[in-house]
Design an enzyme around this catalytic site. Structure first.
Site, PDB file in Angstrom:
ATOM      1  N   CYS A  91      67.567  24.043  70.120  1.00 37.78           N
ATOM      2  CA  CYS A  91      68.574  24.060  69.064  1.00 37.78           C
ATOM      3  C   CYS A  91      69.714  23.108  69.384  1.00 37.78           C
ATOM      4  O   CYS A  91      70.401  22.653  68.485  1.00 37.78           O
ATOM      5  CB  CYS A  91      69.132  25.473  68.905  1.00 37.78           C
ATOM      6  SG  CYS A  91      67.866  26.725  68.824  1.00 37.78           S
ATOM      7  N   ASN A 114      65.931  32.707  77.251  1.00 37.44           N
ATOM      8  CA  ASN A 114      65.109  31.632  76.694  1.00 37.44           C
ATOM      9  C   ASN A 114      65.098  30.368  77.533  1.00 37.44           C
ATOM     10  O   ASN A 114      64.254  29.513  77.354  1.00 37.44           O
ATOM     11  CB  ASN A 114      65.561  31.294  75.263  1.00 37.44           C
ATOM     12  CG  ASN A 114      67.032  31.015  75.162  1.00 37.44           C
ATOM     13  OD1 ASN A 114      67.853  31.833  75.544  1.00 37.44           O
ATOM     14  ND2 ASN A 114      67.382  29.851  74.670  1.00 37.44           N
ATOM     15  N   SER A 141      61.312  36.780  66.429  1.00 36.54           N
ATOM     16  CA  SER A 141      61.028  35.620  65.603  1.00 36.54           C
ATOM     17  C   SER A 141      59.553  35.282  65.720  1.00 36.54           C
ATOM     18  O   SER A 141      59.032  35.058  66.819  1.00 36.54           O
ATOM     19  CB  SER A 141      61.872  34.439  66.095  1.00 36.54           C
ATOM     20  OG  SER A 141      61.690  33.361  65.233  1.00 36.54           O
ATOM     21  N   THR A 146      63.945  37.289  48.034  1.00 35.91           N
ATOM     22  CA  THR A 146      62.502  37.390  47.789  1.00 35.91           C
ATOM     23  C   THR A 146      61.749  37.312  49.113  1.00 35.91           C
ATOM     24  O   THR A 146      62.048  36.455  49.947  1.00 35.91           O
ATOM     25  CB  THR A 146      62.056  36.235  46.848  1.00 35.91           C
ATOM     26  OG1 THR A 146      62.804  36.357  45.642  1.00 35.91           O
ATOM     27  CG2 THR A 146      60.574  36.287  46.546  1.00 35.91           C
ATOM     28  N   HIS A 149      57.690  32.688  64.998  1.00 32.28           N
ATOM     29  CA  HIS A 149      57.165  31.404  65.512  1.00 32.28           C
ATOM     30  C   HIS A 149      57.216  31.312  67.031  1.00 32.28           C
ATOM     31  O   HIS A 149      56.687  30.374  67.622  1.00 32.28           O
ATOM     32  CB  HIS A 149      57.878  30.209  64.862  1.00 32.28           C
ATOM     33  CG  HIS A 149      59.287  29.974  65.302  1.00 32.28           C
ATOM     34  ND1 HIS A 149      59.629  28.989  66.187  1.00 32.28           N
ATOM     35  CD2 HIS A 149      60.445  30.585  64.978  1.00 32.28           C
ATOM     36  CE1 HIS A 149      60.945  28.993  66.375  1.00 32.28           C
ATOM     37  NE2 HIS A 149      61.458  29.962  65.644  1.00 32.28           N
ATOM     38  N   GLN A 191      62.264  36.177  73.223  1.00 32.62           N
ATOM     39  CA  GLN A 191      61.419  35.525  74.235  1.00 32.62           C
ATOM     40  C   GLN A 191      60.591  36.542  75.027  1.00 32.62           C
ATOM     41  O   GLN A 191      59.912  36.180  75.987  1.00 32.62           O
ATOM     42  CB  GLN A 191      62.281  34.690  75.182  1.00 32.62           C
ATOM     43  CG  GLN A 191      63.002  33.530  74.500  1.00 32.62           C
ATOM     44  CD  GLN A 191      62.076  32.404  74.049  1.00 32.62           C
ATOM     45  OE1 GLN A 191      60.914  32.331  74.443  1.00 32.62           O
ATOM     46  NE2 GLN A 191      62.591  31.520  73.215  1.00 32.62           N
TER      47      GLN A 191
HETATM   48  N1  PLP Z   1      67.161  33.911  70.256  1.00 33.92           N
HETATM   49  C1  PLP Z   1      66.482  33.298  71.226  1.00 33.92           C
HETATM   50  C2  PLP Z   1      66.482  33.891  72.595  1.00 33.92           C
HETATM   51  C3  PLP Z   1      65.772  32.124  70.963  1.00 33.92           C
HETATM   52  O1  PLP Z   1      65.098  31.522  71.942  1.00 33.92           O
HETATM   53  C4  PLP Z   1      65.819  31.581  69.653  1.00 33.92           C
HETATM   54  C5  PLP Z   1      65.163  30.275  69.353  1.00 33.92           C
HETATM   55  O2  PLP Z   1      65.273  29.326  70.093  1.00 33.92           O
HETATM   56  C6  PLP Z   1      66.526  32.259  68.667  1.00 33.92           C
HETATM   57  C7  PLP Z   1      67.191  33.428  69.007  1.00 33.92           C
HETATM   58  C8  PLP Z   1      66.574  31.746  67.246  1.00 33.92           C
HETATM   59  O3  PLP Z   1      65.339  31.980  66.638  1.00 33.92           O
HETATM   60  P1  PLP Z   1      64.911  31.352  65.225  1.00 33.92           P
HETATM   61  O4  PLP Z   1      64.406  30.006  65.508  1.00 33.92           O
HETATM   62  O5  PLP Z   1      63.844  32.244  64.710  1.00 33.92           O
HETATM   63  O6  PLP Z   1      66.081  31.389  64.337  1.00 33.92           O
END
Ligand code: PLP
Length: 398
Positions: A342, A160, A208, A246, A210, A188
């Site tokens: 994050c 990422n 994921s 849910t 989004h 990614q």
């Molecule tokens: N794994 C990777 C490689 C990511 O880039 C991310 C988000 O930055 C995640 C996991 C976590 O994803 P989520 O935001 O859906 O919890």
């Protein structure tokens, strides 16, 4: 002057180059979701009519996703995102196997590393492989790290922060030959390289929504039938007793649509991003010779073009202030991140870049541009005009 003569008019809103953090929801995805946020509000587990309509939406989405991933619909579990998918994959594999040895890499996302740190407190042992350029791990590194009590391996497909591509299919062949389950965080990789679960050969994977123009708060955990895995979230009997809670019907409907759209114009979108990425890289190298350093694998075939991570190492151990750099870019309307979003609140130097050998100051002053199909040539031109003077000014004052 290095700066090219381009239209430097400030954009009306902002230039969004932080798509590895999250992506713009595709308007068609939003449109798909609206009925499930308004009139179709039934609980997908209820047997009444509104519940059944919601359930149909969930199952249709599951079918779309299974078609893209080339797996059985029963192998798809909907989650709240990749953090949950990674936690569930790791906890479920560990629970089933009992204490033993796990292989991963220092360049994994915290949603993999932190659950593994917790397992270490419970008597499991972990080998954290040191990544090569671009955060890439080789199959031979995994082979060397295997122990008689290795219970599973968890390695991401696309990093990422650097965009580096790990040859997960080779690692899967190795793991299969030793009967060791393999989980991959493929977050990614969605829409960036062509793959499916058959080709990858993994036992579990995390996605994921989004990150591929779907809604936030919805993820996928793929668990191959027969994998030695126990459910993580206990509660209701949803998802065939494998994930209580849910269901997020609107999010799930949007995720299916986002997956479907990802397949449309795949090559065209990839070509578009690759061209813009190349323009950004060569523009930065031309404008900041000897100053800009690319944190990526030297072989373009081992990087997705969507992520361009660069640092600006200065002589005499000096460094540009990473936080100020982000703020200066924000003033110009340019949205990027340094390290993963994050951790950006805390501005910790990226653990990934540090695992690649960058010192903490240089890692802190690195920036990650991440592009999407919505990125335009004009936006890249604007960045190429705005960024170099900021870097030169900050370097002079460092
Ligand atoms: N794994 C990777 C490689 C990511 O880039 C991310 C988000 O930055 C995640 C996991 C976590 O994803 P989520 O935001 O859906 O919890």
């Amino acid at each position: 002057m290095h700066t090219k003569a381009v239209n430097m008019q400030k954009p009306a809103s902002f230039i969004y180059l932080d798509n590895a953090s999250t992506t713009k929801t595709d308007p068609l995805v939003a449109e798909t979701m609206i009925p499930y946020l308004t009139e179709v509000y039934g609980n997908a587990s209820s047997i009444h009519q509104p519940g059944r309509v919601a359930q149909v939406a969930v199952e249709e989405s599951r079918e779309k996703i299974a078609r893209v991933l080339q797996c059985e619909v029963s192998e798809i579990i909907f989650t709240s995102g990749a953090t949950e998918s990674n936690n569930a994959a790791i906890a479920g594999l560990a629970e089933k196997a009992g204490p033993g040895h796990i292989i991963t890499s220092l360049a994994e996302h915290h949603a993999v590393l932190h659950p593994l740190h917790e397992l270490e407190k419970k008597g499991y042992s972990c080998t954290y492989l040191k990544p090569g350029p671009g955060g890439v791990i080789s199959a031979s590194q995994v082979e060397e790290a295997l122990q008689p009590d290795t219970i599973f391996v968890s390695l991401m497909l696309v990093n990422n922060e650097t965009g580096g591509i790990t040859p997960v299919h080779e690692i899967a062949s190795l793991c299969q030959s030793k009967n060791i389950p393999l989980h991959s965080d493929t977050v990614q990789a969605a829409g960036k390289i062509r793959w499916d679960v058959q080709q990858l050969g993994v036992d579990l994977l995390s996605l994921s929504s989004h990150k591929f123009h779907g809604p936030k708060g919805c993820g996928i955990l793929y668990v191959k039938a027969g994998s030695p895995w126990s459910p993580f979230l206990q509660g209701g009997s949803q998802e065939r007793n494998r994930r209580g809670g849910t269901l997020n019907v609107a999010g799930i409907a949007g995720t299916g649509k986002a997956m479907e759209i990802l397949q449309e114009n795949f090559d065209k979108n990839l070509k578009h991003v690759a061209q813009l990425s190349q323009k950004l890289i060569s523009g930065l190298q031309e404008a900041l010779p000897g100053i800009v350093h690319l944190n990526r694998h030297p072989d373009p075939a081992l990087s997705v073009p969507h992520i361009v991570n660069c640092s600006f190492p200065l002589p005499d151990g000096k460094a540009i202030d990473g936080e100020m750099l982000l703020l200066n870019l924000d003033i110009e309307g340019i949205c990027v991140s340094n390290g993963s979003a994050c951790t950006s609140g805390a501005i910790e130097p990226s653990h990934v870049l540090q695992s690649l050998g960058l010192d903490s100051k240089t890692a802190k002053s690195s920036i990650r541009f991440s592009l999407s199909k919505f990125t335009t040539t004009e936006e890249i031109d604007y960045v190429l005009a705005a960024l170099p003077p900021i870097i030169r000014r900050m370097a002079a004052n460092a």
